[in-house]
Enzyme design. Structure first.
Site, PDB file in Angstrom:
ATOM      1  N   GLY A 177       0.841  -1.191   0.000  1.00  0.00           N
ATOM      2  CA  GLY A 177       0.000   0.000   0.000  1.00  0.00           C
ATOM      3  C   GLY A 177       0.870   1.233   0.000  1.00  0.00           C
ATOM      4  O   GLY A 177       2.012   1.212  -0.448  1.00  0.00           O
ATOM      5  N   CYS A 178       0.341   2.305   0.530  1.00  0.00           N
ATOM      6  CA  CYS A 178       1.052   3.581   0.578  1.00  0.00           C
ATOM      7  C   CYS A 178       2.378   3.430   1.332  1.00  0.00           C
ATOM      8  O   CYS A 178       2.403   2.983   2.472  1.00  0.00           O
ATOM      9  CB  CYS A 178       0.174   4.611   1.269  1.00  0.00           C
ATOM     10  SG  CYS A 178       0.983   6.180   1.590  1.00  0.00           S
ATOM     11  N   PHE A 179       3.468   3.805   0.684  1.00  0.00           N
ATOM     12  CA  PHE A 179       4.779   3.591   1.322  1.00  0.00           C
ATOM     13  C   PHE A 179       5.006   4.458   2.541  1.00  0.00           C
ATOM     14  O   PHE A 179       5.805   4.119   3.392  1.00  0.00           O
ATOM     15  CB  PHE A 179       5.928   3.675   0.335  1.00  0.00           C
ATOM     16  CG  PHE A 179       6.083   4.914  -0.515  1.00  0.00           C
ATOM     17  CD1 PHE A 179       5.438   6.106  -0.276  1.00  0.00           C
ATOM     18  CD2 PHE A 179       6.932   4.855  -1.613  1.00  0.00           C
ATOM     19  CE1 PHE A 179       5.619   7.220  -1.069  1.00  0.00           C
ATOM     20  CE2 PHE A 179       7.135   5.963  -2.417  1.00  0.00           C
ATOM     21  CZ  PHE A 179       6.468   7.156  -2.141  1.00  0.00           C
ATOM     22  N   TRP A 180       4.284   5.561   2.670  1.00  0.00           N
ATOM     23  CA  TRP A 180       4.425   6.385   3.879  1.00  0.00           C
ATOM     24  C   TRP A 180       4.019   5.579   5.104  1.00  0.00           C
ATOM     25  O   TRP A 180       4.708   5.582   6.120  1.00  0.00           O
ATOM     26  CB  TRP A 180       3.558   7.628   3.821  1.00  0.00           C
ATOM     27  CG  TRP A 180       3.869   8.613   2.754  1.00  0.00           C
ATOM     28  CD1 TRP A 180       5.059   8.785   2.089  1.00  0.00           C
ATOM     29  CD2 TRP A 180       2.968   9.573   2.218  1.00  0.00           C
ATOM     30  NE1 TRP A 180       4.943   9.797   1.186  1.00  0.00           N
ATOM     31  CE2 TRP A 180       3.669  10.310   1.235  1.00  0.00           C
ATOM     32  CE3 TRP A 180       1.642   9.898   2.466  1.00  0.00           C
ATOM     33  CZ2 TRP A 180       3.092  11.333   0.517  1.00  0.00           C
ATOM     34  CZ3 TRP A 180       1.068  10.926   1.746  1.00  0.00           C
ATOM     35  CH2 TRP A 180       1.790  11.640   0.787  1.00  0.00           C
ATOM     36  N   HIS A 225      -3.178   0.738   7.312  1.00  0.00           N
ATOM     37  CA  HIS A 225      -1.939   0.338   7.989  1.00  0.00           C
ATOM     38  C   HIS A 225      -2.176   0.327   9.506  1.00  0.00           C
ATOM     39  O   HIS A 225      -2.128   1.354  10.161  1.00  0.00           O
ATOM     40  CB  HIS A 225      -0.783   1.281   7.635  1.00  0.00           C
ATOM     41  CG  HIS A 225      -0.202   0.988   6.298  1.00  0.00           C
ATOM     42  ND1 HIS A 225      -0.261   1.863   5.267  1.00  0.00           N
ATOM     43  CD2 HIS A 225       0.437  -0.096   5.823  1.00  0.00           C
ATOM     44  CE1 HIS A 225       0.304   1.338   4.203  1.00  0.00           C
ATOM     45  NE2 HIS A 225       0.739   0.142   4.514  1.00  0.00           N
TER      46      HIS A 225
END
Length: 188
Positions: A33-36, A184
């Site tokens: 998903g979103c790497f942040w 997350h």
């Protein structure tokens, strides 16, 4: 299973304060998903053995991709995190299991509201041994936590890695009120 049992840190680890790399360090690359959010979760919960974490792109065909290109889905890169870790303090199997805990590995090409191949669940391996461990842990997690669903996480050999632009590195540490992917979180 190789359940992670290390301490939880109250705040994110700053990369500039991370432990110095040792000659025995290894690399692990995860997309979920979103790497942040991925980077943030590893920094927040995996203090034991984590030397550094970088966000970037892997698994695509374009040379030197940037964030805007990757977001179109046209490059086929995944947003990912590249971890440098000390295997004497945390095993690769523990990292794989933690990666599977922090997102829904049954979703294909998405995590929550983030949709597209750039948000796919994948483990990019640096060796045959890493691939063997990753597949074993996925099988264990499948049986223990997703018996009625299929884990969609792909295990692929790591290709060329591209660091994301500087403003993406430690994004949630530097922008505490920035977008945080709602998918997350620690499951099971």
């Amino acid at each position: 299973m190789h359940k992670y049992t290390g301490p939880t840190l109250p705040t994110a680890i700053n990369a500039s304060k991370a432990l110095a790399s040792t000659s025995g360090s290894e690399t692990a690359i995860f997309a979920n998903g979103c790497f942040w959010g991925t980077e943030h979760m590893f920094r927040k919960h995996m203090s034991k053995g984590l030397i550094d974490a970088k966000v970037g792109f892997i698994g695509g065909h374009a040379e030197n991709p940037n964030y805007r290109q990757v977001c179109t889905g046209a490059t086929n890169h995944a947003e990912a995190v590249k971890l440098t870790f000390d295997p004497s303090q945390v095993s690769y199997a523990e990292l794989v299991e933690f990666n599977l805990r922090m997102h829904d590995p049954t979703q294909v090409d998405r995590q929550g509201p983030d949709v597209g191949t750039q948000y796919r669940s994948a483990i990019f391996t640096a060796s045959d041994e890493q691939a063997k461990v990753a597949n074993k842990v996925i099988g264990e997690v499948q049986e223990a936590h997703y018996p009625g669903q299929k884990i969609a996480t792909k295990v692929e050999p790591a290709g060329k890695w591209w660091d994301a632009e500087d403003y993406h590195q430690e994004y949630l540490h530097n922008n505490p009120s920035g977008y945080e992917c709602p998918s997350h979180m620690l499951h099971w």
